[in-house]
Design a protein around this motif. Structure first.
Motif, mmCIF file in Angstrom:
data_model
loop_
_atom_site.group_PDB
_atom_site.id
_atom_site.type_symbol
_atom_site.label_atom_id
_atom_site.label_comp_id
_atom_site.label_asym_id
_atom_site.label_seq_id
_atom_site.Cartn_x
_atom_site.Cartn_y
_atom_site.Cartn_z
ATOM 1 N N GLY A 172 0.794 -1.237 0.000
ATOM 2 C CA GLY A 172 0.000 0.000 0.000
ATOM 3 C C GLY A 172 0.819 1.277 0.000
ATOM 4 N N ILE A 173 1.992 1.262 -0.607
ATOM 5 C CA ILE A 173 2.770 2.514 -0.719
ATOM 6 C C ILE A 173 2.069 3.433 -1.720
ATOM 7 N N ASP A 174 1.984 4.712 -1.346
ATOM 8 C CA ASP A 174 1.168 5.671 -2.091
ATOM 9 C C ASP A 174 2.071 6.816 -2.564
ATOM 10 N N ILE A 175 2.261 6.924 -3.858
ATOM 11 C CA ILE A 175 3.161 7.939 -4.428
ATOM 12 C C ILE A 175 2.746 9.357 -4.012
ATOM 13 N N THR A 176 1.423 9.603 -3.855
ATOM 14 C CA THR A 176 0.976 10.956 -3.471
ATOM 15 C C THR A 176 1.371 11.243 -2.022
ATOM 16 N N GLU A 177 1.295 10.209 -1.187
ATOM 17 C CA GLU A 177 1.663 10.389 0.219
ATOM 18 C C GLU A 177 3.171 10.609 0.347
ATOM 19 N N GLU A 178 3.946 9.866 -0.436
ATOM 20 C CA GLU A 178 5.408 10.017 -0.366
ATOM 21 C C GLU A 178 5.807 11.420 -0.818
ATOM 22 N N ALA A 179 5.198 11.905 -1.885
ATOM 23 C CA ALA A 179 5.534 13.251 -2.373
ATOM 24 C C ALA A 179 5.120 14.296 -1.353
ATOM 25 N N SER A 180 3.952 14.122 -0.719
ATOM 26 C CA SER A 180 3.539 15.177 0.228
ATOM 27 C C SER A 180 4.335 15.107 1.522
ATOM 28 N N ALA A 181 4.844 13.915 1.892
ATOM 29 C CA ALA A 181 5.688 13.838 3.096
ATOM 30 C C ALA A 181 6.985 14.617 2.872
ATOM 31 N N ILE A 182 7.529 14.522 1.664
ATOM 32 C CA ILE A 182 8.763 15.264 1.367
ATOM 33 C C ILE A 182 8.466 16.768 1.321
ATOM 34 N N ARG A 183 7.311 17.112 0.751
ATOM 35 C CA ARG A 183 6.944 18.534 0.706
ATOM 36 C C ARG A 183 6.748 19.093 2.122
ATOM 37 N N ALA A 184 6.163 18.276 3.010
ATOM 38 C CA ALA A 184 5.885 18.756 4.375
ATOM 39 C C ALA A 184 7.166 19.019 5.151
ATOM 40 N N GLN A 185 8.249 18.332 4.764
ATOM 41 C CA GLN A 185 9.522 18.537 5.469
ATOM 42 C C GLN A 185 10.606 18.750 4.407
#
Ligand code: SF4
Ligand code: SF4
Length: 391
Positions: free
Chosen positions: A363-376
Protein backbone atom coordinates in the motif's frame (compact mmCIF):
# COMPACT_ATOMS: atom_id res chain seq x y z
CA UNK A 1 -25.98 20.40 -29.66
CA UNK A 2 -23.01 22.66 -30.41
CA UNK A 3 -20.90 23.24 -27.30
CA UNK A 4 -18.41 26.11 -27.05
CA UNK A 5 -15.33 25.50 -24.97
CA UNK A 6 -12.24 27.73 -24.88
CA UNK A 7 -12.98 29.21 -28.29
CA UNK A 8 -13.55 25.76 -29.81
CA UNK A 9 -16.94 24.54 -31.00
CA UNK A 10 -17.82 20.89 -30.60
CA UNK A 11 -20.91 19.20 -31.93
CA UNK A 12 -22.23 16.53 -29.60
CA UNK A 13 -24.32 13.55 -30.65
CA UNK A 14 -26.20 10.79 -28.92
CA UNK A 15 -26.12 7.05 -29.47
CA UNK A 16 -29.01 5.39 -27.66
CA UNK A 17 -28.13 2.31 -25.61
CA UNK A 18 -29.85 -0.19 -27.99
CA UNK A 19 -27.73 1.15 -30.87
CA UNK A 20 -24.35 0.79 -29.14
CA UNK A 21 -23.90 -2.75 -30.48
CA UNK A 22 -23.82 -1.24 -33.96
CA UNK A 23 -20.60 0.60 -33.02
CA UNK A 24 -18.97 -2.77 -32.28
CA UNK A 25 -20.35 -4.26 -35.52
CA UNK A 26 -19.12 -1.36 -37.65
CA UNK A 27 -15.62 -1.58 -36.19
CA UNK A 28 -15.52 -5.34 -36.76
CA UNK A 29 -16.82 -4.90 -40.34
CA UNK A 30 -13.98 -2.43 -40.96
CA UNK A 31 -11.41 -5.04 -39.96
CA UNK A 32 -10.69 -4.00 -36.39
CA UNK A 33 -10.07 -6.43 -33.57
CA UNK A 34 -12.20 -4.79 -30.88
CA UNK A 35 -10.44 -4.67 -27.51
CA UNK A 36 -12.31 -3.58 -24.42
CA UNK A 37 -12.92 -4.12 -20.73
CA UNK A 38 -14.33 -7.43 -19.60
CA UNK A 39 -14.46 -9.28 -16.29
CA UNK A 40 -12.16 -12.25 -15.82
CA UNK A 41 -11.10 -13.89 -12.54
CA UNK A 42 -12.91 -11.11 -10.64
CA UNK A 43 -10.79 -8.42 -12.28
CA UNK A 44 -11.55 -6.03 -15.14
CA UNK A 45 -9.04 -6.79 -17.91
CA UNK A 46 -8.66 -5.64 -21.51
CA UNK A 47 -9.22 -8.35 -24.11
CA UNK A 48 -10.84 -9.03 -27.48
CA UNK A 49 -14.60 -8.52 -27.23
CA UNK A 50 -17.34 -8.73 -29.83
CA UNK A 51 -20.40 -7.28 -28.20
CA UNK A 52 -21.84 -5.00 -25.56
CA UNK A 53 -22.64 -8.12 -23.51
CA UNK A 54 -18.88 -8.74 -23.08
CA UNK A 55 -18.45 -5.41 -21.23
CA UNK A 56 -18.55 -5.35 -17.39
CA UNK A 57 -22.35 -4.92 -17.46
CA UNK A 58 -23.66 -4.05 -14.00
CA UNK A 59 -20.21 -4.32 -12.41
CA UNK A 60 -18.18 -1.73 -10.58
CA UNK A 61 -14.71 -1.63 -9.06
CA UNK A 62 -13.16 -0.35 -5.85
CA UNK A 63 -9.49 0.47 -5.34
CA UNK A 64 -7.68 1.56 -2.24
CA UNK A 65 -4.09 1.26 -1.09
CA UNK A 66 -3.08 -2.33 -1.77
CA UNK A 67 -6.66 -3.29 -2.60
CA UNK A 68 -8.75 -3.86 -5.72
CA UNK A 69 -12.19 -5.47 -5.87
CA UNK A 70 -14.86 -5.91 -8.54
CA UNK A 71 -18.43 -6.04 -7.27
CA UNK A 72 -22.02 -5.43 -8.25
CA UNK A 73 -22.92 -1.92 -9.39
CA UNK A 74 -25.91 -0.33 -11.11
CA UNK A 75 -27.34 -3.26 -13.10
CA UNK A 76 -27.64 -1.58 -16.50
CA UNK A 77 -24.46 0.47 -16.60
CA UNK A 78 -21.68 -0.64 -18.96
CA UNK A 79 -18.76 1.57 -17.93
CA UNK A 80 -19.32 2.01 -14.19
CA UNK A 81 -15.76 1.15 -13.21
CA UNK A 82 -12.43 2.99 -13.34
CA UNK A 83 -9.32 0.93 -14.03
CA UNK A 84 -8.16 -2.64 -13.68
CA UNK A 85 -4.49 -3.61 -13.41
CA UNK A 86 -3.88 -3.68 -17.15
CA UNK A 87 -3.30 -0.66 -19.32
CA UNK A 88 -3.42 -0.36 -23.12
CA UNK A 89 0.36 -0.48 -23.21
CA UNK A 90 0.11 -4.26 -23.26
CA UNK A 91 -1.03 -3.87 -26.91
CA UNK A 92 1.17 -0.95 -27.94
CA UNK A 93 4.29 -2.00 -26.05
CA UNK A 94 3.85 -5.72 -25.31
CA UNK A 95 5.38 -7.30 -22.17
CA UNK A 96 7.26 -9.85 -24.32
CA UNK A 97 8.34 -9.33 -27.90
CA UNK A 98 10.44 -11.72 -29.98
CA UNK A 99 13.01 -9.74 -31.97
CA UNK A 100 14.44 -12.56 -34.08
CA UNK A 101 14.80 -16.33 -34.27
CA UNK A 102 17.84 -18.31 -35.42
CA UNK A 103 18.22 -21.93 -36.45
CA UNK A 104 21.31 -24.03 -37.14
CA UNK A 105 21.64 -24.82 -40.83
CA UNK A 106 24.57 -26.16 -42.90
CA UNK A 107 27.00 -25.65 -40.05
CA UNK A 108 25.96 -22.04 -39.47
CA UNK A 109 22.99 -20.05 -38.19
CA UNK A 110 20.17 -18.58 -40.25
CA UNK A 111 18.64 -15.55 -38.55
CA UNK A 112 15.01 -14.66 -39.23
CA UNK A 113 13.98 -11.20 -38.01
CA UNK A 114 10.44 -10.94 -36.63
CA UNK A 115 8.00 -9.17 -38.98
CA UNK A 116 5.96 -7.43 -36.24
CA UNK A 117 2.99 -6.79 -38.49
CA UNK A 118 0.71 -4.28 -36.74
CA UNK A 119 -2.82 -5.37 -35.84
CA UNK A 120 -5.82 -3.19 -36.64
CA UNK A 121 -7.09 -2.55 -33.12
CA UNK A 122 -10.11 -0.64 -31.81
CA UNK A 123 -9.80 0.20 -28.12
CA UNK A 124 -13.17 0.66 -26.39
CA UNK A 125 -13.43 2.38 -23.00
CA UNK A 126 -10.13 4.28 -22.87
CA UNK A 127 -10.14 6.62 -19.87
CA UNK A 128 -8.79 10.18 -19.97
CA UNK A 129 -5.74 9.32 -17.83
CA UNK A 130 -4.99 6.44 -20.20
CA UNK A 131 -5.10 8.75 -23.23
CA UNK A 132 -2.56 10.92 -21.42
CA UNK A 133 -0.44 7.84 -20.68
CA UNK A 134 -0.45 6.97 -24.38
CA UNK A 135 0.63 10.53 -25.19
CA UNK A 136 3.47 10.14 -22.66
CA UNK A 137 4.63 6.89 -24.27
CA UNK A 138 4.26 8.45 -27.75
CA UNK A 139 6.86 11.04 -26.73
CA UNK A 140 9.18 8.27 -25.56
CA UNK A 141 8.77 5.89 -28.50
CA UNK A 142 7.93 8.21 -31.39
CA UNK A 143 10.08 11.25 -30.69
CA UNK A 144 13.78 11.91 -30.17
CA UNK A 145 16.70 9.69 -31.08
CA UNK A 146 15.37 6.40 -29.75
CA UNK A 147 12.12 5.94 -31.67
CA UNK A 148 10.68 2.43 -31.72
CA UNK A 149 9.32 1.59 -35.21
CA UNK A 150 7.36 -1.40 -33.84
CA UNK A 151 5.47 0.85 -31.42
CA UNK A 152 5.01 3.53 -34.07
CA UNK A 153 3.45 1.15 -36.63
CA UNK A 154 1.07 -0.34 -34.05
CA UNK A 155 0.11 3.07 -32.71
CA UNK A 156 -0.88 4.21 -36.21
CA UNK A 157 -3.29 1.29 -36.48
CA UNK A 158 -5.40 2.01 -33.41
CA UNK A 159 -8.92 3.45 -33.34
CA UNK A 160 -9.79 4.87 -29.92
CA UNK A 161 -13.22 5.08 -28.31
CA UNK A 162 -12.69 6.96 -25.05
CA UNK A 163 -15.23 6.86 -22.23
CA UNK A 164 -15.37 9.70 -19.72
CA UNK A 165 -15.33 8.57 -16.11
CA UNK A 166 -18.66 8.76 -14.28
CA UNK A 167 -17.11 7.73 -10.96
CA UNK A 168 -13.73 7.79 -9.26
CA UNK A 169 -11.87 5.50 -6.97
CA UNK A 170 -9.99 6.36 -3.78
CA UNK A 171 -6.73 5.91 -5.69
CA UNK A 172 -7.53 8.30 -8.58
CA UNK A 173 -5.76 11.67 -8.77
CA UNK A 174 -6.01 12.58 -12.47
CA UNK A 175 -7.63 15.96 -11.74
CA UNK A 176 -4.51 17.21 -9.96
CA UNK A 177 -2.31 15.91 -12.80
CA UNK A 178 -4.50 17.68 -15.41
CA UNK A 179 -5.09 14.38 -17.19
CA UNK A 180 -8.78 13.76 -16.47
CA UNK A 181 -11.48 12.85 -15.77
CA UNK A 182 -12.65 14.22 -19.15
CA UNK A 183 -11.03 13.03 -22.37
CA UNK A 184 -9.95 16.17 -24.23
CA UNK A 185 -7.75 14.85 -27.06
CA UNK A 186 -6.20 11.72 -28.51
CA UNK A 187 -9.46 9.89 -29.28
CA UNK A 188 -11.50 9.16 -32.38
CA UNK A 189 -14.79 9.10 -30.47
CA UNK A 190 -15.44 9.95 -26.81
CA UNK A 191 -18.55 8.69 -25.04
CA UNK A 192 -20.21 9.71 -21.79
CA UNK A 193 -22.63 7.15 -20.40
CA UNK A 194 -25.86 8.67 -19.09
CA UNK A 195 -28.43 6.58 -17.24
CA UNK A 196 -31.41 8.34 -15.69
CA UNK A 197 -34.88 7.18 -14.73
CA UNK A 198 -36.14 7.38 -18.30
CA UNK A 199 -33.22 6.92 -20.65
CA UNK A 200 -29.90 5.22 -21.13
CA UNK A 201 -27.71 6.81 -23.78
CA UNK A 202 -24.18 7.85 -24.71
CA UNK A 203 -23.23 11.44 -25.50
CA UNK A 204 -20.64 11.32 -28.29
CA UNK A 205 -17.87 13.75 -29.17
CA UNK A 206 -16.02 13.23 -32.44
CA UNK A 207 -12.24 13.59 -32.25
CA UNK A 208 -11.06 12.69 -35.76
CA UNK A 209 -12.12 12.12 -39.37
CA UNK A 210 -11.89 8.35 -38.75
CA UNK A 211 -14.23 8.78 -35.77
CA UNK A 212 -16.68 10.79 -37.86
CA UNK A 213 -16.71 8.10 -40.57
CA UNK A 214 -17.44 5.36 -38.03
CA UNK A 215 -20.15 7.41 -36.33
CA UNK A 216 -21.82 7.95 -39.72
CA UNK A 217 -22.44 4.21 -39.89
CA UNK A 218 -23.98 4.02 -36.39
CA UNK A 219 -27.52 5.29 -35.66
CA UNK A 220 -27.14 8.60 -33.84
CA UNK A 221 -28.77 12.01 -33.47
CA UNK A 222 -27.66 15.48 -32.40
CA UNK A 223 -27.60 15.84 -28.60
CA UNK A 224 -30.34 17.96 -27.08
CA UNK A 225 -29.19 20.67 -24.70
CA UNK A 226 -30.25 18.67 -21.63
CA UNK A 227 -28.31 15.64 -22.87
CA UNK A 228 -25.12 17.65 -23.46
CA UNK A 229 -25.48 19.28 -20.05
CA UNK A 230 -25.71 15.84 -18.46
CA UNK A 231 -22.14 15.19 -19.63
CA UNK A 232 -20.86 18.34 -17.97
CA UNK A 233 -22.70 17.46 -14.75
CA UNK A 234 -21.21 13.96 -14.69
CA UNK A 235 -17.68 15.24 -15.28
CA UNK A 236 -18.09 17.92 -12.58
CA UNK A 237 -19.35 15.33 -10.07
CA UNK A 238 -16.51 12.96 -10.90
CA UNK A 239 -13.95 15.75 -10.47
CA UNK A 240 -15.50 16.73 -7.14
CA UNK A 241 -15.18 13.16 -5.83
CA UNK A 242 -11.56 12.60 -6.83
CA UNK A 243 -10.00 10.23 -4.30
CA UNK A 244 -6.59 11.85 -3.96
CA UNK A 245 -4.49 14.73 -5.19
CA UNK A 246 -0.83 15.39 -5.80
CA UNK A 247 0.54 18.90 -5.39
CA UNK A 248 2.82 19.31 -8.43
CA UNK A 249 4.00 22.84 -7.61
CA UNK A 250 7.76 22.97 -8.29
CA UNK A 251 7.83 19.20 -7.85
CA UNK A 252 10.97 18.75 -9.95
CA UNK A 253 12.98 21.05 -7.69
CA UNK A 254 11.33 19.67 -4.58
CA UNK A 255 12.40 16.10 -5.32
CA UNK A 256 15.83 16.78 -6.78
CA UNK A 257 16.65 19.04 -3.79
CA UNK A 258 15.71 16.25 -1.39
CA UNK A 259 17.81 13.26 -2.46
CA UNK A 260 18.96 12.84 1.15
CA UNK A 261 15.54 13.10 2.75
CA UNK A 262 14.95 10.54 5.56
CA UNK A 263 11.62 9.65 3.93
CA UNK A 264 13.48 7.57 1.32
CA UNK A 265 14.75 5.29 4.11
CA UNK A 266 11.26 4.98 5.57
CA UNK A 267 9.61 4.05 2.29
CA UNK A 268 12.46 1.65 1.43
CA UNK A 269 11.93 -0.16 4.74
CA UNK A 270 8.35 -0.95 3.61
CA UNK A 271 8.96 -1.53 -0.09
CA UNK A 272 9.31 -5.17 -1.16
CA UNK A 273 11.08 -4.24 -4.43
CA UNK A 274 8.54 -6.43 -6.21
CA UNK A 275 8.20 -4.07 -9.19
CA UNK A 276 4.38 -4.34 -9.28
CA UNK A 277 4.11 -0.57 -9.49
CA UNK A 278 6.20 -0.48 -12.67
CA UNK A 279 4.31 -3.36 -14.29
CA UNK A 280 0.88 -1.78 -13.78
CA UNK A 281 2.03 1.75 -14.62
CA UNK A 282 0.77 2.81 -18.07
CA UNK A 283 3.85 4.97 -18.74
CA UNK A 284 6.79 2.85 -17.47
CA UNK A 285 8.81 1.75 -20.48
CA UNK A 286 12.02 0.05 -19.32
CA UNK A 287 12.99 -3.17 -21.04
CA UNK A 288 15.68 -5.80 -21.00
CA UNK A 289 16.81 -8.23 -23.67
CA UNK A 290 17.04 -11.97 -23.18
CA UNK A 291 18.60 -14.59 -25.49
CA UNK A 292 17.12 -18.08 -25.22
CA UNK A 293 18.15 -21.39 -26.82
CA UNK A 294 16.39 -24.72 -26.87
CA UNK A 295 17.98 -27.72 -25.16
CA UNK A 296 19.40 -29.10 -28.41
CA UNK A 297 21.13 -25.82 -29.23
CA UNK A 298 19.58 -25.86 -32.72
CA UNK A 299 17.30 -22.86 -32.33
CA UNK A 300 17.64 -19.60 -30.47
CA UNK A 301 15.71 -16.40 -30.14
CA UNK A 302 16.09 -12.91 -28.74
CA UNK A 303 13.24 -11.41 -26.72
CA UNK A 304 12.54 -7.93 -25.43
CA UNK A 305 10.83 -8.00 -22.03
CA UNK A 306 9.42 -5.39 -19.68
CA UNK A 307 11.94 -4.70 -16.94
CA UNK A 308 11.72 -2.70 -13.74
CA UNK A 309 14.01 -0.17 -12.08
CA UNK A 310 13.23 -2.02 -8.83
CA UNK A 311 15.33 -5.02 -9.83
CA UNK A 312 19.05 -5.18 -8.94
CA UNK A 313 19.84 -6.44 -12.43
CA UNK A 314 18.32 -3.41 -14.10
CA UNK A 315 21.27 -1.17 -13.26
CA UNK A 316 23.93 -3.92 -13.35
CA UNK A 317 27.07 -2.85 -15.18
CA UNK A 318 30.63 -4.23 -15.05
CA UNK A 319 30.32 -6.31 -11.91
CA UNK A 320 27.73 -4.50 -9.82
CA UNK A 321 24.45 -2.64 -9.63
CA UNK A 322 24.54 1.13 -9.75
CA UNK A 323 21.51 1.22 -7.45
CA UNK A 324 22.30 -1.50 -4.94
CA UNK A 325 20.05 -0.27 -2.09
CA UNK A 326 16.26 -0.41 -2.00
CA UNK A 327 16.27 3.25 -1.06
CA UNK A 328 18.13 4.23 -4.22
CA UNK A 329 15.80 2.13 -6.37
CA UNK A 330 12.54 3.53 -4.92
CA UNK A 331 13.98 7.06 -5.15
CA UNK A 332 15.01 6.49 -8.77
CA UNK A 333 11.48 5.37 -9.68
CA UNK A 334 9.65 8.22 -7.99
CA UNK A 335 12.09 11.01 -8.89
CA UNK A 336 12.15 9.85 -12.51
CA UNK A 337 8.37 9.56 -12.68
CA UNK A 338 7.62 12.97 -11.15
CA UNK A 339 10.73 15.07 -11.81
CA UNK A 340 13.51 14.02 -14.21
CA UNK A 341 10.94 12.75 -16.74
CA UNK A 342 10.14 16.44 -17.24
CA UNK A 343 13.78 17.08 -18.27
CA UNK A 344 13.72 14.14 -20.67
CA UNK A 345 10.29 14.38 -22.23
CA UNK A 346 8.79 17.74 -21.22
CA UNK A 347 5.96 16.28 -19.12
CA UNK A 348 5.44 14.34 -15.92
CA UNK A 349 5.76 10.56 -16.23
CA UNK A 350 2.72 10.16 -13.98
CA UNK A 351 -0.87 10.58 -15.15
CA UNK A 352 -2.55 10.00 -11.79
CA UNK A 353 -4.22 6.69 -12.62
CA UNK A 354 -3.50 5.36 -9.12
CA UNK A 355 -2.73 1.79 -10.25
CA UNK A 356 0.62 1.76 -8.42
CA UNK A 357 -1.22 2.56 -5.18
CA UNK A 358 -3.87 -0.15 -5.58
CA UNK A 359 -1.48 -2.86 -6.77
CA UNK A 360 1.34 -2.22 -4.31
CA UNK A 361 1.14 -5.21 -1.92
CA UNK A 362 2.11 -3.00 1.04
CA UNK A 363 0.00 0.00 0.00
CA UNK A 364 2.77 2.51 -0.72
CA UNK A 365 1.17 5.67 -2.09
CA UNK A 366 3.16 7.94 -4.43
CA UNK A 367 0.98 10.96 -3.47
CA UNK A 368 1.66 10.39 0.22
CA UNK A 369 5.41 10.02 -0.37
CA UNK A 370 5.53 13.25 -2.37
CA UNK A 371 3.54 15.18 0.23
CA UNK A 372 5.69 13.84 3.10
CA UNK A 373 8.76 15.26 1.37
CA UNK A 374 6.94 18.53 0.71
CA UNK A 375 5.89 18.76 4.37
CA UNK A 376 9.52 18.54 5.47
CA UNK A 377 11.36 20.13 2.58
CA UNK A 378 15.04 19.94 3.57
CA UNK A 379 16.04 22.39 0.84
CA UNK A 380 14.12 25.09 2.70
CA UNK A 381 16.27 24.46 5.78
CA UNK A 382 19.56 25.10 3.95
CA UNK A 383 20.96 28.42 5.31
CA UNK A 384 20.68 31.22 2.71
CA UNK A 385 24.46 31.42 2.12
CA UNK A 386 24.68 27.69 1.29
CA UNK A 387 21.63 27.96 -0.90
CA UNK A 388 23.44 30.62 -2.88
CA UNK A 389 26.51 28.42 -3.25
CA UNK A 390 24.38 25.48 -4.40
CA UNK A 391 23.15 27.54 -7.33
S1 SF4 B 1 3.09 6.34 -11.27
FE1 SF4 B 1 1.28 5.30 -10.45
S2 SF4 B 1 -0.38 6.82 -10.57
FE2 SF4 B 1 1.29 7.57 -11.86
S3 SF4 B 1 0.80 6.81 -13.94
FE3 SF4 B 1 2.16 5.24 -12.99
S4 SF4 B 1 0.74 3.78 -12.01
FE4 SF4 B 1 -0.46 5.62 -12.49
S1 SF4 C 1 6.41 0.46 -4.12
FE1 SF4 C 1 5.06 -1.32 -3.74
S2 SF4 C 1 4.64 -2.18 -5.76
FE2 SF4 C 1 6.44 -0.84 -5.99
S3 SF4 C 1 8.18 -2.21 -5.69
FE3 SF4 C 1 7.71 -1.35 -3.67
S4 SF4 C 1 6.33 -2.86 -2.72
FE4 SF4 C 1 6.39 -3.34 -4.92
Amino acid sequence: MVKKAKGKTTTLYVIDRPDLQRLFDVLIERGYDVIGPTVRDQVIVYDSINSVADLPVGKTDRSERGLYRVGEGEPQKLFNYNLGPQSWKKYLFPPTLRMWQARRENGGFVIEPEAHEPRRLAFIGVRACELSAMAVQDRVFMGGNYADPIYERQRENVFIVAVNCGKTNATCFCASMNTGPKATSGFDLALTEVLDTEQHYFVVEVGSDAGEAVLEAVPHRPAAEAEATATERIIAETTAHMGRSLDTTDIKTLLTDNYDHPRWDQVASRCLMCGNCTQVCPTCFCTTVEDVTDLSGNTAERRRLWDSCFSMEFSYIVGGSVRASGKSRYRQWMVHKLATWIDQFGTSGCVGCGRCIAWCPVGIDITEEASAIRAQNLAEKVPPIEKKRKK
